[in-house]
Design a protein around this motif. Structure first.
Motif, PDB file in Angstrom:
ATOM      1  N   GLY A 135       0.807  -1.208   0.000  1.00  0.00           N
ATOM      2  CA  GLY A 135       0.000   0.000   0.000  1.00  0.00           C
ATOM      3  C   GLY A 135       0.844   1.263   0.000  1.00  0.00           C
ATOM      4  O   GLY A 135       2.059   1.216   0.255  1.00  0.00           O
ATOM      5  N   PHE A 186       0.621   5.295   1.526  1.00  0.00           N
ATOM      6  CA  PHE A 186      -0.004   6.238   2.447  1.00  0.00           C
ATOM      7  C   PHE A 186       0.675   7.592   2.269  1.00  0.00           C
ATOM      8  O   PHE A 186       1.731   7.691   1.651  1.00  0.00           O
ATOM      9  CB  PHE A 186       0.175   5.771   3.898  1.00  0.00           C
ATOM     10  N   PHE A 224      -4.532   6.713   4.134  1.00  0.00           N
ATOM     11  CA  PHE A 224      -4.428   5.708   3.092  1.00  0.00           C
ATOM     12  C   PHE A 224      -4.572   6.353   1.718  1.00  0.00           C
ATOM     13  O   PHE A 224      -5.408   7.237   1.520  1.00  0.00           O
ATOM     14  CB  PHE A 224      -5.520   4.663   3.307  1.00  0.00           C
ATOM     15  N   ALA A 254      -3.556   4.136  -1.544  1.00  0.00           N
ATOM     16  CA  ALA A 254      -3.851   3.061  -2.489  1.00  0.00           C
ATOM     17  C   ALA A 254      -3.283   1.756  -1.966  1.00  0.00           C
ATOM     18  O   ALA A 254      -2.347   1.759  -1.161  1.00  0.00           O
ATOM     19  CB  ALA A 254      -3.257   3.374  -3.864  1.00  0.00           C
ATOM     20  N   ALA A 255      -3.861   0.645  -2.443  1.00  0.00           N
ATOM     21  CA  ALA A 255      -3.373  -0.673  -2.060  1.00  0.00           C
ATOM     22  C   ALA A 255      -3.539  -1.636  -3.224  1.00  0.00           C
ATOM     23  O   ALA A 255      -4.373  -1.420  -4.109  1.00  0.00           O
ATOM     24  CB  ALA A 255      -4.100  -1.200  -0.827  1.00  0.00           C
ATOM     25  N   THR A 299      -7.114  -3.737  -6.755  1.00  0.00           N
ATOM     26  CA  THR A 299      -6.557  -2.497  -6.234  1.00  0.00           C
ATOM     27  C   THR A 299      -7.649  -1.714  -5.518  1.00  0.00           C
ATOM     28  O   THR A 299      -8.842  -1.945  -5.730  1.00  0.00           O
ATOM     29  CB  THR A 299      -5.963  -1.626  -7.356  1.00  0.00           C
ATOM     30  N   ASP A 300      -7.224  -0.802  -4.686  1.00  0.00           N
ATOM     31  CA  ASP A 300      -8.156   0.033  -3.936  1.00  0.00           C
ATOM     32  C   ASP A 300      -7.534   1.411  -3.810  1.00  0.00           C
ATOM     33  O   ASP A 300      -6.313   1.532  -3.650  1.00  0.00           O
ATOM     34  CB  ASP A 300      -8.406  -0.573  -2.548  1.00  0.00           C
ATOM     35  N   TYR A 301      -8.368   2.446  -3.886  1.00  0.00           N
ATOM     36  CA  TYR A 301      -7.881   3.818  -3.839  1.00  0.00           C
ATOM     37  C   TYR A 301      -8.733   4.669  -2.910  1.00  0.00           C
ATOM     38  O   TYR A 301      -9.948   4.461  -2.785  1.00  0.00           O
ATOM     39  CB  TYR A 301      -7.925   4.448  -5.237  1.00  0.00           C
ATOM     40  N   ALA A 302      -8.102   5.637  -2.321  1.00  0.00           N
ATOM     41  CA  ALA A 302      -8.849   6.667  -1.616  1.00  0.00           C
ATOM     42  C   ALA A 302      -9.630   7.486  -2.637  1.00  0.00           C
ATOM     43  O   ALA A 302      -9.172   7.671  -3.774  1.00  0.00           O
ATOM     44  CB  ALA A 302      -7.898   7.564  -0.838  1.00  0.00           C
ATOM     45  N   TRP A 323      -3.765  -8.295   2.943  1.00  0.00           N
ATOM     46  CA  TRP A 323      -4.728  -7.475   2.214  1.00  0.00           C
ATOM     47  C   TRP A 323      -5.775  -6.845   3.139  1.00  0.00           C
ATOM     48  O   TRP A 323      -6.135  -5.674   2.985  1.00  0.00           O
ATOM     49  CB  TRP A 323      -5.414  -8.304   1.138  1.00  0.00           C
ATOM     50  N   ARG A 337      -4.450  -1.691   4.545  1.00  0.00           N
ATOM     51  CA  ARG A 337      -5.009  -0.350   4.402  1.00  0.00           C
ATOM     52  C   ARG A 337      -5.226   0.350   5.744  1.00  0.00           C
ATOM     53  O   ARG A 337      -5.550   1.547   5.768  1.00  0.00           O
ATOM     54  CB  ARG A 337      -6.338  -0.415   3.642  1.00  0.00           C
ATOM     55  N   THR A 338      -5.070  -0.372   6.827  1.00  0.00           N
ATOM     56  CA  THR A 338      -5.288   0.223   8.152  1.00  0.00           C
ATOM     57  C   THR A 338      -4.136  -0.007   9.114  1.00  0.00           C
ATOM     58  O   THR A 338      -3.752   0.899   9.846  1.00  0.00           O
ATOM     59  CB  THR A 338      -6.573  -0.320   8.787  1.00  0.00           C
TER      60      THR A 338
END
Length: 121
Positions: A35, A37, A47, A49-50, A58-61, A101, A105-106
């Motif tokens: 990720g 930050f 956060f 992206a991851a 994938t994951d994004y703010a 995973w 993100r945290t």
């Protein structure tokens, strides 16, 4: 010894682009979600992206969706963050992180030392 070393930060004008890299050693990179930050002056780390181990997800703010792209090269043990259409509010120290995973993100397990990104208006 686990090491995450970011590079590629710098000063760029608004609307410009930068590509951050994070070279990883001391752990099995392909077994870790990764990720990005960032932390702006006076603000908490947030956060960005991851990406999963295999790059399948994938994951994004919300603040960076459509502008930033996270990717990885497992053979090179390197994580990337392509940042386009940069805005002054993107100014921050950017950190890469490694973990599982569901927690990267945290609560990542490992952090890099950070690289400064400054976007001028």
């Amino acid at each position: 010894q686990v090491q995450l070393v970011e590079s590629g930060g710098g000063l760029v004008q608004a609307g410009g682009s930068l590509r951050l890299s994070c070279a990883v050693s001391g752990l099995t990179f392909s077994n870790r979600a990764m990720g990005w930050f960032r932390q702006a002056p006076g603000k908490e780390r947030e956060f960005v992206a991851a990406i999963t181990r295999s790059s399948g997800t994938t994951d994004y703010a919300d603040s960076v969706k459509g502008r930033f792209t996270i990717s990885r090269d497992n053979a090179k043990m390197t994580l990337y963050l392509q940042m386009n259409s940069l805005k002054p509010e993107d100014t921050a120290v950017y950190y890469c992180a490694a973990g599982a995973w569901f927690t990267v993100r945290t609560r990542p397990d490992y952090w890099g030392q950070g690289t400064q990104v400054t976007v001028s208006s």
